[in-house]
Design a protein around this motif. Structure first.
Motif, PDB file in Angstrom:
ATOM      1  N   ASP A 225       0.789  -1.089   0.058  1.00 33.85           N
ATOM      2  CA  ASP A 225       0.063  -0.113  -0.013  1.00 33.85           C
ATOM      3  C   ASP A 225       0.965   1.197  -0.052  1.00 33.85           C
ATOM      4  O   ASP A 225       1.447   1.640   1.165  1.00 33.85           O
ATOM      5  N   LEU A 226       0.937   1.952  -1.230  1.00 36.49           N
ATOM      6  CA  LEU A 226       2.049   3.037  -1.394  1.00 36.49           C
ATOM      7  C   LEU A 226       1.724   4.171  -0.347  1.00 36.49           C
ATOM      8  O   LEU A 226       2.591   4.653  -0.007  1.00 36.49           O
ATOM      9  N   SER A 227       0.272   4.431  -0.234  1.00 36.83           N
ATOM     10  CA  SER A 227       0.018   5.530   0.516  1.00 36.83           C
ATOM     11  C   SER A 227       0.445   5.385   1.976  1.00 36.83           C
ATOM     12  O   SER A 227       0.866   6.404   2.604  1.00 36.83           O
ATOM     13  N   ARG A 228       0.142   3.921   2.618  1.00 38.47           N
ATOM     14  CA  ARG A 228       0.711   3.700   3.963  1.00 38.47           C
ATOM     15  C   ARG A 228       2.295   3.751   3.987  1.00 38.47           C
ATOM     16  O   ARG A 228       2.695   4.372   5.175  1.00 38.47           O
ATOM     17  N   SER A 229       2.844   3.263   2.944  1.00 38.73           N
ATOM     18  CA  SER A 229       4.603   3.466   3.083  1.00 38.73           C
ATOM     19  C   SER A 229       4.869   4.922   3.244  1.00 38.73           C
ATOM     20  O   SER A 229       5.677   5.180   4.102  1.00 38.73           O
ATOM     21  N   MET A 230       4.250   5.831   2.399  1.00 35.55           N
ATOM     22  CA  MET A 230       4.683   7.152   2.424  1.00 35.55           C
ATOM     23  C   MET A 230       4.280   7.863   3.709  1.00 35.55           C
ATOM     24  O   MET A 230       4.966   8.739   4.131  1.00 35.55           O
ATOM     25  N   ALA A 231       3.166   7.561   4.412  1.00 36.60           N
ATOM     26  CA  ALA A 231       2.695   8.083   5.501  1.00 36.60           C
ATOM     27  C   ALA A 231       3.565   7.479   6.570  1.00 36.60           C
ATOM     28  O   ALA A 231       4.167   8.595   7.566  1.00 36.60           O
TER      29      ALA A 231
ATOM     30  N   ILE B 187       3.540  11.091   8.952  1.00 39.76           N
ATOM     31  CA  ILE B 187       2.147  11.704   8.801  1.00 39.76           C
ATOM     32  C   ILE B 187       1.125  10.568   8.942  1.00 39.76           C
ATOM     33  O   ILE B 187       0.044  10.990   8.932  1.00 39.76           O
ATOM     34  N   ASP B 188       1.556   9.698   9.629  1.00 43.32           N
ATOM     35  CA  ASP B 188       0.577   8.572   9.847  1.00 43.32           C
ATOM     36  C   ASP B 188       0.281   8.592  11.451  1.00 43.32           C
ATOM     37  O   ASP B 188       1.245   8.414  12.208  1.00 43.32           O
ATOM     38  N   GLU B 189      -0.996   8.582  11.647  1.00 46.62           N
ATOM     39  CA  GLU B 189      -1.602   8.596  13.048  1.00 46.62           C
ATOM     40  C   GLU B 189      -1.963   7.226  13.621  1.00 46.62           C
ATOM     41  O   GLU B 189      -2.158   7.117  14.729  1.00 46.62           O
ATOM     42  N   ARG B 190      -2.129   6.412  12.827  1.00 53.63           N
ATOM     43  CA  ARG B 190      -2.278   4.946  13.296  1.00 53.63           C
ATOM     44  C   ARG B 190      -1.152   4.449  13.911  1.00 53.63           C
ATOM     45  O   ARG B 190       0.040   4.533  13.637  1.00 53.63           O
ATOM     46  N   GLY B 191      -1.497   3.556  15.011  1.00 58.48           N
ATOM     47  CA  GLY B 191      -0.437   2.789  15.610  1.00 58.48           C
ATOM     48  C   GLY B 191      -0.140   3.854  16.802  1.00 58.48           C
ATOM     49  O   GLY B 191       0.809   3.273  17.473  1.00 58.48           O
TER      50      GLY B 191
ATOM     51  N   HIS C  88       1.535  -0.973  13.698  1.00 55.82           N
ATOM     52  CA  HIS C  88       2.715   0.117  13.197  1.00 55.82           C
ATOM     53  C   HIS C  88       2.862  -0.173  11.870  1.00 55.82           C
ATOM     54  O   HIS C  88       3.170   1.161  11.386  1.00 55.82           O
ATOM     55  N   VAL C  89       2.997  -1.423  11.478  1.00 57.03           N
ATOM     56  CA  VAL C  89       3.406  -1.550  10.074  1.00 57.03           C
ATOM     57  C   VAL C  89       2.397  -2.479   9.410  1.00 57.03           C
ATOM     58  O   VAL C  89       2.149  -3.688  10.000  1.00 57.03           O
ATOM     59  N   PRO C  90       1.588  -2.188   8.393  1.00 62.81           N
ATOM     60  CA  PRO C  90       0.476  -2.994   7.986  1.00 62.81           C
ATOM     61  C   PRO C  90       1.036  -4.466   7.530  1.00 62.81           C
ATOM     62  O   PRO C  90       0.197  -5.359   7.338  1.00 62.81           O
ATOM     63  N   GLY C  91       2.293  -4.553   6.861  1.00 64.53           N
ATOM     64  CA  GLY C  91       2.648  -5.874   6.370  1.00 64.53           C
ATOM     65  C   GLY C  91       4.076  -5.835   5.726  1.00 64.53           C
ATOM     66  O   GLY C  91       4.672  -4.749   5.824  1.00 64.53           O
ATOM     67  N   LYS C  92       4.643  -6.930   5.400  1.00 68.99           N
ATOM     68  CA  LYS C  92       6.208  -7.057   5.138  1.00 68.99           C
ATOM     69  C   LYS C  92       6.237  -6.341   3.627  1.00 68.99           C
ATOM     70  O   LYS C  92       7.625  -5.688   3.428  1.00 68.99           O
ATOM     71  N   ALA C  93       5.396  -5.988   2.721  1.00 71.76           N
ATOM     72  CA  ALA C  93       5.705  -5.011   1.705  1.00 71.76           C
ATOM     73  C   ALA C  93       5.923  -3.722   2.027  1.00 71.76           C
ATOM     74  O   ALA C  93       6.960  -3.455   1.466  1.00 71.76           O
ATOM     75  N   GLU C  94       5.116  -3.283   2.859  1.00 75.49           N
ATOM     76  CA  GLU C  94       5.497  -1.765   3.446  1.00 75.49           C
ATOM     77  C   GLU C  94       6.541  -1.742   4.282  1.00 75.49           C
ATOM     78  O   GLU C  94       7.465  -0.803   4.387  1.00 75.49           O
TER      79      GLU C  94
END
Length: 276
Positions: free
Chosen positions: A11-17, A22-26, A74-80
């Motif tokens: 998920d490119l948007s999650r990686s960039m966040a 700029i990611d608030e989740r986690g 914190h991190v959605p998966g191995k790809a990110e």
């Protein structure tokens, strides 16, 4: 060789966040002391020691002493995670910045840049098996790119040429480092020593050399293949720098000025000798 991984495959948007903070989740409810940075650098340490295939959320969690599922806050998966690892190994220490800036000439600065590429791949050999055809750009990666571009300050080159030369140096370092690393890892991977490997081929090769079919190969010195390592890279790098220096000198002597922004300088220079 491990299966090839690809940057930007999650998920490119999650990686960039995550890369740009700029990611608030986690941030709600995780176990204290666990952070994206700790997860990423634990993953890097595992990959450096055992290869990228050894990296898993379960193994990272075990190293950190937490449950596997807590990492997904914190991190959605191995790809990110891979995107974060690629940026994480690109971090520059201030001492390295000062070292680059202290070089007396652009050529010495370029040699240091090329050497840093070589050392980077040897320190993190798993990078050699990651396809970064579509790089995910984080702060560490851009810091490194900014530093690399600083070596070209004041040189008679277009922006296109600067980026092309950096890419060429990096690609040369990666290719030769791959040969070097693979040779070092071969014995551990196969259980066969270099001596045993070449002795097994010796009877057939000796016969081939005596056949007269390969006269140039037969005349090669015994040590011809003994420098497929940093010495080979230094040789290639110096020849690339010779060519770049000749181009810059020629442009200085002829009063060359950079073309307008957006012009395709490669096409223009290729057409200089054409007749209409």
């Amino acid at each position: 060789m491990a299966a090839r991984e690809h940057s930007g495959s999650g998920d490119l948007s999650r990686s960039m966040a995550l890369l740009w903070g700029i990611d608030e989740r986690g941030k709600r409810g995780p176990k204290p002391g666990i952070s994206v940075d700790r997860i990423v650098f634990t993953a890097i340490r595992i990959a450096d020691a055992e290869g990228l295939e050894a990296v898993s959320m379960r193994k990272i969690a075990g190293c950190l002493g937490v449950g596997t599922m807590s990492l997904y806050r914190h991190v959605p998966g191995k790809a990110e995670l891979l995107d974060l690892m690629l940026d994480g190994v690109g971090s520059i220490e201030q001492k390295d910045v000062e070292h680059f800036k202290s070089q007396p000439t652009w050529r010495e600065g370029m040699r240091e840049l090329a050497h840093s590429f070589w050392e980077h791949y040897l320190a993190h050999p798993w990078l050699l098996h990651v396809d970064q055809g579509r790089p995910v750009l984080g702060p560490n990666g851009l810091d490194s790119f900014e530093l690399a571009l600083s070596v070209f300050d004041g040189l008679l080159l277009t922006d296109q040429e600067k980026v092309g030369f950096i890419t060429s140096l990096d690609s040369t370092a990666a290719g030769l480092a791959r040969v070097h690393v693979n040779a070092k890892q071969a014995e551990a991977r196969t259980g066969i020593t270099d001596q045993e490997f070449w002795e097994a081929q010796s009877p057939a090769l000796e016969s081939a050399m005596k056949s007269g079919r390969y006269p140039r190969i037969a005349k090669l010195a015994d040590d011809s293949f003994s420098a497929l390592d940093e010495e080979t890279f230094k040789f290639a790098m110096d020849r690339m720098l010779d060519g770049l220096e000749a181009l810059i000198d020629h442009r200085r002597e002829t009063g060359w000025t950079p073309p307008p922004a957006g012009a395709r300088v490669f096409d223009e220079e290729c057409r200089e000798g054409e007749t209409v």
